[in-house]
Design an enzyme around this catalytic site. Structure first.
Site, short mmCIF file in Angstrom:
data_model
loop_
_atom_site.label_atom_id
_atom_site.label_comp_id
_atom_site.label_asym_id
_atom_site.label_seq_id
_atom_site.Cartn_x
_atom_site.Cartn_y
_atom_site.Cartn_z
N CYS A 1 31.18 -14.43 8.81
CA CYS A 1 30.65 -13.08 8.58
C CYS A 1 30.05 -12.96 7.17
O CYS A 1 30.78 -12.97 6.18
CB CYS A 1 31.77 -12.07 8.80
SG CYS A 1 31.39 -10.38 8.30
N CYS B 1 31.33 -10.01 5.14
CA CYS B 1 32.72 -10.28 4.72
C CYS B 1 32.73 -11.14 3.45
O CYS B 1 33.48 -10.86 2.51
CB CYS B 1 33.49 -11.01 5.82
SG CYS B 1 33.69 -10.10 7.35
#
Length: 146
Positions: free
Chosen positions: A69, A72
């Site tokens: 991600c 993230c």
């Protein structure tokens, strides 16, 4: 009588009792001597999360993330900065939802990054999407006052 706070060690998962007045003195675990408030968010697995939620008496902010991600990964340094700013009032942890998919299902995680604030083992608030350090600390303070 001194108020004692129960804190789970992020390294060995041992339960520690610390005088509330000494939380800012960089306490270490009585069992393994690791820092109870590390300089960066600590990694959790499902068992560790369960232990912290069951025994900790301080708020815990968990970043649910995955290595693939991009948002993230972009938020990780901001989360670490917020951790340093808020310790020892709030503990910060990270949980890899790719490795611990049962946790994602249990907490009905639909998108990451997702932060969930827990206080005394119960969920207080959650927020999806990447945030900077100021937004994270402001969000935590807002929800701990409620």
């Amino acid at each position: 009588m001194t108020d004692m706070i129960h804190i789970t060690c992020p390294a060995c998962q041992a339960k520690n009792r610390i005088p509330a007045a000494k939380l800012g003195a960089k306490p270490s675990c009585g069992a393994c001597k690791a820092a109870l408030f590390p300089d960066a968010p600590f990694e959790l697995d499902e068992a560790g999360l369960n232990r912290h939620l069951k025994t900790d008496e301080l708020p815990l902010l968990v970043d649910f993330w995955a290595p693939w991600c991009g948002p993230c990964r972009a938020m990780a340094p901001m989360f670490a900065q917020a951790s340093r700013e808020m310790a020892p009032a709030v503990r910060f942890a990270k949980l890899d939802t790719e490795q611990h998919q049962a946790v994602g299902s249990r907490f009905q995680i639909r998108g990451i990054p997702l932060i969930i604030l827990f206080d005394h083992g119960r969920e207080v608030a959650r927020q999806a999407g990447a945030m900077n350090a100021g937004q994270i600390t402001g969000w935590v303070r807002q929800h701990l006052k409620a």
